[in-house]
Design a protein around this motif. Structure first.
Motif, PDB file in Angstrom:
ATOM      1  N   VAL A   1       0.848  -1.181   0.000  1.00 58.61           N
ATOM      2  CA  VAL A   1       0.000   0.000   0.000  1.00 58.61           C
ATOM      3  C   VAL A   1       0.890   1.239   0.000  1.00 58.61           C
ATOM      4  O   VAL A   1       1.738   1.404   0.845  1.00 58.61           O
ATOM      5  CB  VAL A   1      -0.919   0.024   1.232  1.00 58.61           C
ATOM      6  N   GLN A   2       0.642   2.106  -0.949  1.00 61.22           N
ATOM      7  CA  GLN A   2       1.473   3.294  -1.048  1.00 61.22           C
ATOM      8  C   GLN A   2       0.615   4.475  -1.481  1.00 61.22           C
ATOM      9  O   GLN A   2      -0.213   4.368  -2.387  1.00 61.22           O
ATOM     10  CB  GLN A   2       2.593   3.076  -2.045  1.00 61.22           C
ATOM     11  N   LEU A   3       0.816   5.597  -0.809  1.00 62.40           N
ATOM     12  CA  LEU A   3       0.174   6.836  -1.198  1.00 62.40           C
ATOM     13  C   LEU A   3       1.261   7.796  -1.649  1.00 62.40           C
ATOM     14  O   LEU A   3       2.316   7.888  -1.012  1.00 62.40           O
ATOM     15  CB  LEU A   3      -0.589   7.453  -0.024  1.00 62.40           C
ATOM     16  N   GLN A   4       0.998   8.507  -2.708  1.00 62.31           N
ATOM     17  CA  GLN A   4       1.985   9.442  -3.214  1.00 62.31           C
ATOM     18  C   GLN A   4       1.321  10.755  -3.559  1.00 62.31           C
ATOM     19  O   GLN A   4       0.448  10.796  -4.424  1.00 62.31           O
ATOM     20  CB  GLN A   4       2.705   8.880  -4.427  1.00 62.31           C
ATOM     21  N   ALA A   5       1.756  11.798  -2.875  1.00 63.71           N
ATOM     22  CA  ALA A   5       1.231  13.132  -3.117  1.00 63.71           C
ATOM     23  C   ALA A   5       2.160  13.898  -4.043  1.00 63.71           C
ATOM     24  O   ALA A   5       3.378  13.738  -3.989  1.00 63.71           O
ATOM     25  CB  ALA A   5       1.075  13.882  -1.802  1.00 63.71           C
ATOM     26  N   CYS A   6       1.575  14.732  -4.867  1.00 65.89           N
ATOM     27  CA  CYS A   6       2.370  15.569  -5.761  1.00 65.89           C
ATOM     28  C   CYS A   6       1.598  16.831  -6.086  1.00 65.89           C
ATOM     29  O   CYS A   6       0.426  16.960  -5.751  1.00 65.89           O
ATOM     30  CB  CYS A   6       2.716  14.808  -7.032  1.00 65.89           C
ATOM     31  N   GLY A   7       2.280  17.770  -6.721  1.00 65.59           N
ATOM     32  CA  GLY A   7       1.625  18.982  -7.169  1.00 65.59           C
ATOM     33  C   GLY A   7       2.014  20.230  -6.415  1.00 65.59           C
ATOM     34  O   GLY A   7       1.546  21.327  -6.748  1.00 65.59           O
ATOM     35  N   GLY A   8       2.848  20.083  -5.403  1.00 63.60           N
ATOM     36  CA  GLY A   8       3.258  21.249  -4.643  1.00 63.60           C
ATOM     37  C   GLY A   8       4.144  22.168  -5.451  1.00 63.60           C
ATOM     38  O   GLY A   8       4.587  21.831  -6.548  1.00 63.60           O
ATOM     39  N   GLY A   9       4.391  23.341  -4.893  1.00 67.11           N
ATOM     40  CA  GLY A   9       5.243  24.297  -5.572  1.00 67.11           C
ATOM     41  C   GLY A   9       5.270  25.624  -4.873  1.00 67.11           C
ATOM     42  O   GLY A   9       4.739  25.771  -3.762  1.00 67.11           O
ATOM     43  N   LEU A  10       5.877  26.590  -5.545  1.00 68.68           N
ATOM     44  CA  LEU A  10       5.978  27.953  -5.033  1.00 68.68           C
ATOM     45  C   LEU A  10       5.012  28.833  -5.798  1.00 68.68           C
ATOM     46  O   LEU A  10       5.079  28.911  -7.033  1.00 68.68           O
ATOM     47  CB  LEU A  10       7.417  28.458  -5.200  1.00 68.68           C
ATOM     48  N   VAL A  11       4.096  29.460  -5.065  1.00 69.88           N
ATOM     49  CA  VAL A  11       3.115  30.332  -5.691  1.00 69.88           C
ATOM     50  C   VAL A  11       3.026  31.629  -4.889  1.00 69.88           C
ATOM     51  O   VAL A  11       3.570  31.731  -3.787  1.00 69.88           O
ATOM     52  CB  VAL A  11       1.718  29.672  -5.763  1.00 69.88           C
ATOM     53  N   ALA A  13       0.681  34.680  -3.035  1.00 71.54           N
ATOM     54  CA  ALA A  13      -0.580  34.803  -2.308  1.00 71.54           C
ATOM     55  C   ALA A  13      -1.699  35.145  -3.284  1.00 71.54           C
ATOM     56  O   ALA A  13      -1.526  35.988  -4.178  1.00 71.54           O
ATOM     57  CB  ALA A  13      -0.458  35.873  -1.232  1.00 71.54           C
ATOM     58  N   GLY A  14      -2.821  34.459  -3.113  1.00 73.91           N
ATOM     59  CA  GLY A  14      -3.957  34.670  -3.994  1.00 73.91           C
ATOM     60  C   GLY A  14      -4.027  33.685  -5.145  1.00 73.91           C
ATOM     61  O   GLY A  14      -5.075  33.558  -5.788  1.00 73.91           O
ATOM     62  N   ASP A  15      -2.936  32.983  -5.381  1.00 77.96           N
ATOM     63  CA  ASP A  15      -2.908  32.007  -6.469  1.00 77.96           C
ATOM     64  C   ASP A  15      -3.611  30.719  -6.062  1.00 77.96           C
ATOM     65  O   ASP A  15      -4.015  30.533  -4.906  1.00 77.96           O
ATOM     66  CB  ASP A  15      -1.461  31.684  -6.846  1.00 77.96           C
ATOM     67  N   SER A  16      -3.711  29.828  -7.031  1.00 77.54           N
ATOM     68  CA  SER A  16      -4.308  28.513  -6.802  1.00 77.54           C
ATOM     69  C   SER A  16      -3.279  27.425  -7.089  1.00 77.54           C
ATOM     70  O   SER A  16      -2.331  27.625  -7.846  1.00 77.54           O
ATOM     71  CB  SER A  16      -5.523  28.300  -7.707  1.00 77.54           C
ATOM     72  N   LEU A  17      -3.519  26.291  -6.472  1.00 77.44           N
ATOM     73  CA  LEU A  17      -2.657  25.130  -6.664  1.00 77.44           C
ATOM     74  C   LEU A  17      -3.498  23.883  -6.461  1.00 77.44           C
ATOM     75  O   LEU A  17      -4.414  23.880  -5.625  1.00 77.44           O
ATOM     76  CB  LEU A  17      -1.498  25.171  -5.663  1.00 77.44           C
ATOM     77  N   ARG A  18      -3.170  22.865  -7.206  1.00 77.66           N
ATOM     78  CA  ARG A  18      -3.927  21.610  -7.092  1.00 77.66           C
ATOM     79  C   ARG A  18      -2.969  20.490  -6.749  1.00 77.66           C
ATOM     80  O   ARG A  18      -2.033  20.212  -7.500  1.00 77.66           O
ATOM     81  CB  ARG A  18      -4.661  21.295  -8.388  1.00 77.66           C
ATOM     82  N   LEU A  19      -3.214  19.845  -5.630  1.00 80.49           N
ATOM     83  CA  LEU A  19      -2.427  18.694  -5.215  1.00 80.49           C
ATOM     84  C   LEU A  19      -3.171  17.418  -5.577  1.00 80.49           C
ATOM     85  O   LEU A  19      -4.409  17.389  -5.584  1.00 80.49           O
ATOM     86  CB  LEU A  19      -2.176  18.721  -3.710  1.00 80.49           C
ATOM     87  N   SER A  20      -2.416  16.378  -5.854  1.00 83.18           N
ATOM     88  CA  SER A  20      -3.016  15.081  -6.139  1.00 83.18           C
ATOM     89  C   SER A  20      -2.384  14.018  -5.263  1.00 83.18           C
ATOM     90  O   SER A  20      -1.225  14.143  -4.849  1.00 83.18           O
ATOM     91  CB  SER A  20      -2.812  14.707  -7.606  1.00 83.18           C
ATOM     92  N   CYS A  21      -3.150  12.998  -5.000  1.00 86.46           N
ATOM     93  CA  CYS A  21      -2.661  11.864  -4.228  1.00 86.46           C
ATOM     94  C   CYS A  21      -3.090  10.603  -4.956  1.00 86.46           C
ATOM     95  O   CYS A  21      -4.284  10.410  -5.215  1.00 86.46           O
ATOM     96  CB  CYS A  21      -3.228  11.889  -2.817  1.00 86.46           C
ATOM     97  N   ALA A  22      -2.120   9.777  -5.274  1.00 82.64           N
ATOM     98  CA  ALA A  22      -2.399   8.522  -5.952  1.00 82.64           C
ATOM     99  C   ALA A  22      -2.163   7.364  -5.003  1.00 82.64           C
ATOM    100  O   ALA A  22      -1.242   7.394  -4.190  1.00 82.64           O
ATOM    101  CB  ALA A  22      -1.501   8.381  -7.177  1.00 82.64           C
ATOM    102  N   ALA A  23      -3.009   6.369  -5.115  1.00 90.76           N
ATOM    103  CA  ALA A  23      -2.869   5.174  -4.290  1.00 90.76           C
ATOM    104  C   ALA A  23      -2.462   4.005  -5.177  1.00 90.76           C
ATOM    105  O   ALA A  23      -3.037   3.812  -6.250  1.00 90.76           O
ATOM    106  CB  ALA A  23      -4.172   4.865  -3.575  1.00 90.76           C
ATOM    107  N   SER A  24      -1.497   3.258  -4.717  1.00 94.14           N
ATOM    108  CA  SER A  24      -1.087   2.054  -5.443  1.00 94.14           C
ATOM    109  C   SER A  24      -1.180   0.862  -4.512  1.00 94.14           C
ATOM    110  O   SER A  24      -0.981   0.977  -3.308  1.00 94.14           O
ATOM    111  CB  SER A  24       0.345   2.206  -5.973  1.00 94.14           C
ATOM    112  N   GLY A  25      -1.525  -0.259  -5.067  1.00 89.16           N
ATOM    113  CA  GLY A  25      -1.645  -1.465  -4.275  1.00 89.16           C
ATOM    114  C   GLY A  25      -2.996  -1.669  -3.629  1.00 89.16           C
ATOM    115  O   GLY A  25      -3.269  -2.702  -3.042  1.00 89.16           O
ATOM    116  N   ARG A  26      -3.826  -0.617  -3.749  1.00 84.79           N
ATOM    117  CA  ARG A  26      -5.133  -0.694  -3.105  1.00 84.79           C
ATOM    118  C   ARG A  26      -5.964   0.474  -3.620  1.00 84.79           C
ATOM    119  O   ARG A  26      -5.429   1.544  -3.902  1.00 84.79           O
ATOM    120  CB  ARG A  26      -4.962  -0.603  -1.597  1.00 84.79           C
ATOM    121  N   THR A  27      -7.254   0.285  -3.709  1.00 83.30           N
ATOM    122  CA  THR A  27      -8.098   1.377  -4.183  1.00 83.30           C
ATOM    123  C   THR A  27      -8.508   2.271  -3.021  1.00 83.30           C
ATOM    124  O   THR A  27      -8.657   1.809  -1.872  1.00 83.30           O
ATOM    125  CB  THR A  27      -9.366   0.833  -4.851  1.00 83.30           C
ATOM    126  N   PHE A  28      -8.684   3.550  -3.320  1.00 88.44           N
ATOM    127  CA  PHE A  28      -9.147   4.478  -2.290  1.00 88.44           C
ATOM    128  C   PHE A  28     -10.493   4.059  -1.730  1.00 88.44           C
ATOM    129  O   PHE A  28     -10.797   4.303  -0.563  1.00 88.44           O
ATOM    130  CB  PHE A  28      -9.252   5.887  -2.882  1.00 88.44           C
TER     131      PHE A  28
END
Length: 124
Positions: A1-11, A13-28
């Motif tokens: 079972v592994q969770l992996q987050a991505c999508g971070g960065g430097l933005v 103030a006032g901007d938007s950002l979208r993070l994602s998390c993927a699961a492997s080995g098992r469904t959410f």
């Protein structure tokens, strides 16, 4: 079972950002609850929001309510955190997490699986 987050960065103030998390080995959908936490330097890990995967019910921390939105994609087995109107105080490492039990709410100790975290930095 592994969770992996991505999508971070430097933005800015006032901007938007979208993070994602993927699961492997098992469904959410096999977890009772999945959620997002964040941790800033020198601070405790803080609850951001969570979703009951099978119902779509979401709960958010007051500090992000109205600005952040958790969504799910069962086909891709991913979870996202849409962050709008970012503030400097949102800067932290963001983690996705999953729990086997319902009712885990905001306590990070109740979550069983964690992703590695992704850095979000908001400049003011």
């Amino acid at each position: 079972v592994q969770l992996q987050a991505c999508g971070g960065g430097l933005v800015q103030a006032g901007d938007s950002l979208r993070l994602s998390c993927a699961a492997s080995g098992r469904t959410f959908s096999s977890y009772a609850t999945v959620g997002w936490f964040r941790q800033a330097p020198g601070k405790e890990r803080e609850f951001v929001g969570r979703i009951i995967w099978n119902t779509g019910f979401t709960v958010y921390a007051d500090s992000v309510k109205g600005r952040f939105t958790i969504s799910r994609d069962s086909a891709k087995n991913t979870m996202s955190l849409q962050m709008n109107s970012l503030k400097a105080e949102d800067s932290a490492v963001y983690y996705c997490a999953a729990a086997e039990k319902y009712g885990v709410r905001t306590n990070p100790q109740n979550y069983d699986y964690w992703g590695q975290g992704t850095q979000v930095t908001v400049s003011s």
